[in-house]
Design a protein around this motif. Structure first.
Motif, mmCIF file in Angstrom:
data_model
loop_
_atom_site.group_PDB
_atom_site.id
_atom_site.type_symbol
_atom_site.label_atom_id
_atom_site.label_comp_id
_atom_site.label_asym_id
_atom_site.label_seq_id
_atom_site.Cartn_x
_atom_site.Cartn_y
_atom_site.Cartn_z
ATOM 1 N N TRP A 29 -0.932 10.522 -1.342
ATOM 2 C CA TRP A 29 0.416 10.485 -0.822
ATOM 3 C C TRP A 29 0.566 9.053 0.082
ATOM 4 C CZ3 TRP A 29 5.086 12.162 -2.060
ATOM 5 C CH2 TRP A 29 5.174 13.488 -2.662
ATOM 6 N N ALA A 30 -0.555 8.655 0.793
ATOM 7 C CA ALA A 30 -0.568 7.483 1.405
ATOM 8 C C ALA A 30 -0.210 6.335 0.547
ATOM 9 C CB ALA A 30 -1.723 7.473 2.561
ATOM 10 N N PHE A 31 -1.180 6.134 -0.673
ATOM 11 C CA PHE A 31 -1.050 5.331 -1.443
ATOM 12 C C PHE A 31 0.653 5.210 -2.155
ATOM 13 C CE2 PHE A 31 -5.732 5.220 -1.722
ATOM 14 C CZ PHE A 31 -5.971 3.966 -1.714
ATOM 15 N N TRP A 32 0.800 6.248 -2.510
ATOM 16 C CA TRP A 32 2.348 6.337 -2.828
ATOM 17 C C TRP A 32 3.664 5.887 -2.062
ATOM 18 C CZ3 TRP A 32 1.238 11.778 -5.010
ATOM 19 C CH2 TRP A 32 0.375 11.661 -6.179
ATOM 20 N N ILE A 33 3.069 6.281 -0.619
ATOM 21 C CA ILE A 33 4.123 5.729 0.212
ATOM 22 C C ILE A 33 3.935 4.055 0.435
ATOM 23 C CG2 ILE A 33 4.624 5.619 2.807
ATOM 24 C CD1 ILE A 33 4.129 8.774 2.606
ATOM 25 N N ALA A 35 3.212 2.247 -1.843
ATOM 26 C CA ALA A 35 4.003 1.587 -2.985
ATOM 27 C C ALA A 35 5.214 1.474 -2.977
ATOM 28 C CB ALA A 35 3.326 2.316 -4.082
ATOM 29 N N ALA A 36 5.628 2.405 -2.498
ATOM 30 C CA ALA A 36 7.361 2.606 -2.344
ATOM 31 C C ALA A 36 7.650 1.599 -1.165
ATOM 32 C CB ALA A 36 7.643 3.935 -1.513
ATOM 33 N N VAL A 37 6.956 1.144 -0.224
ATOM 34 C CA VAL A 37 7.275 0.244 1.046
ATOM 35 C C VAL A 37 7.241 -0.906 0.410
ATOM 36 C CG1 VAL A 37 6.529 -0.610 2.861
ATOM 37 C CG2 VAL A 37 6.795 1.737 2.843
ATOM 38 N N GLY A 38 6.089 -1.124 -0.554
ATOM 39 C CA GLY A 38 5.933 -2.438 -1.387
ATOM 40 C C GLY A 38 7.174 -2.645 -2.118
ATOM 41 N N LEU A 39 7.777 -1.820 -2.968
ATOM 42 C CA LEU A 39 8.904 -1.996 -3.723
ATOM 43 C C LEU A 39 10.275 -2.219 -2.879
ATOM 44 C CD1 LEU A 39 8.553 0.703 -6.409
ATOM 45 C CD2 LEU A 39 8.159 -1.813 -6.550
ATOM 46 N N MET A 40 10.262 -1.522 -1.759
ATOM 47 C CA MET A 40 11.352 -1.872 -0.786
ATOM 48 C C MET A 40 11.314 -3.367 -0.285
ATOM 49 S SD MET A 40 12.271 1.504 1.162
ATOM 50 C CE MET A 40 10.606 2.035 1.878
ATOM 51 N N GLN A 41 10.195 -3.730 0.124
ATOM 52 C CA GLN A 41 10.078 -5.210 0.571
ATOM 53 C C GLN A 41 10.197 -6.058 -0.652
ATOM 54 O OE1 GLN A 41 5.782 -5.134 2.114
ATOM 55 N NE2 GLN A 41 6.485 -4.560 3.952
ATOM 56 N N ALA A 42 9.856 -5.932 -1.679
ATOM 57 C CA ALA A 42 10.293 -6.689 -2.969
ATOM 58 C C ALA A 42 11.670 -6.872 -3.194
ATOM 59 C CB ALA A 42 9.545 -6.041 -4.280
ATOM 60 N N GLY A 43 12.392 -5.677 -3.164
ATOM 61 C CA GLY A 43 13.907 -5.749 -2.956
ATOM 62 C C GLY A 43 14.558 -6.470 -1.900
ATOM 63 N N LEU A 44 13.950 -6.450 -0.673
ATOM 64 C CA LEU A 44 14.508 -7.115 0.196
ATOM 65 C C LEU A 44 14.181 -8.620 0.031
ATOM 66 C CD1 LEU A 44 13.575 -5.119 3.629
ATOM 67 C CD2 LEU A 44 16.059 -5.580 2.576
ATOM 68 N N LEU A 74 -3.568 3.566 -8.044
ATOM 69 C CA LEU A 74 -4.587 4.091 -7.128
ATOM 70 C C LEU A 74 -4.237 5.475 -6.691
ATOM 71 C CD1 LEU A 74 -5.615 0.892 -5.073
ATOM 72 C CD2 LEU A 74 -7.055 2.103 -7.002
ATOM 73 N N GLY A 75 -2.956 5.753 -6.241
ATOM 74 C CA GLY A 75 -2.606 6.997 -5.687
ATOM 75 C C GLY A 75 -2.731 7.969 -6.732
ATOM 76 N N TRP A 76 -2.413 7.653 -8.151
ATOM 77 C CA TRP A 76 -2.525 8.717 -9.076
ATOM 78 C C TRP A 76 -4.044 8.873 -9.378
ATOM 79 C CZ3 TRP A 76 -4.661 7.680 -13.882
ATOM 80 C CH2 TRP A 76 -4.497 8.756 -14.910
ATOM 81 N N MET A 77 -4.786 7.923 -9.286
ATOM 82 C CA MET A 77 -6.328 8.131 -9.372
ATOM 83 C C MET A 77 -6.869 8.903 -8.496
ATOM 84 S SD MET A 77 -7.320 4.409 -10.695
ATOM 85 C CE MET A 77 -8.877 4.594 -10.219
#
Length: 99
Positions: A29-33, A35-44, A74-77
């Motif tokens: 879950w930490a890896f997935w969060i 990833a989500a934060v990284g995508l939000m930063q990319a959007g910004l 990595l989260g999926w793995m």
């Protein structure tokens, strides 16, 4: 009995299989969060980027999307086959990003 709440340590022995599975799921879950934060930063960066830096906006956004995808994989793995290596790698990666 005095039960203190202590944070889990990556190299500490784990007392049961259930505890190990729960800690591995938390790591996933930490890896997935992450990833989500990284995508939000990319959007910004993409939508709020400065007009003077249009030439690097696409490269920076692509780089962040790549690493967000890498964190999601990595989260999926970690979710599919839990181990101790990935959380230690994630900790090292986080420390590198903070430096």
């Amino acid at each position: 009995m005095n039960h203190r709440i202590a944070p889990p340590q990556p190299f500490a022995p784990v007392d049961s299989t259930e505890t190990a599975t729960a800690l591995a799921r938390g790591s996933a879950w930490a890896f997935w969060i992450w990833a989500a934060v990284g995508l939000m930063q990319a959007g910004l960066i993409w939508f709020q980027g400065d007009a003077a830096h249009q030439d690097v906006r696409g490269a920076t956004t692509g780089f962040m999307i790549f690493f967000a995808g890498f964190a999601a994989v990595l989260g999926w793995m970690q979710h599919r086959k839990p181990n101790r290596i990935l959380p230690v790698f994630g900790l090292a990666w986080a420390l590198y990003e903070l430096s």
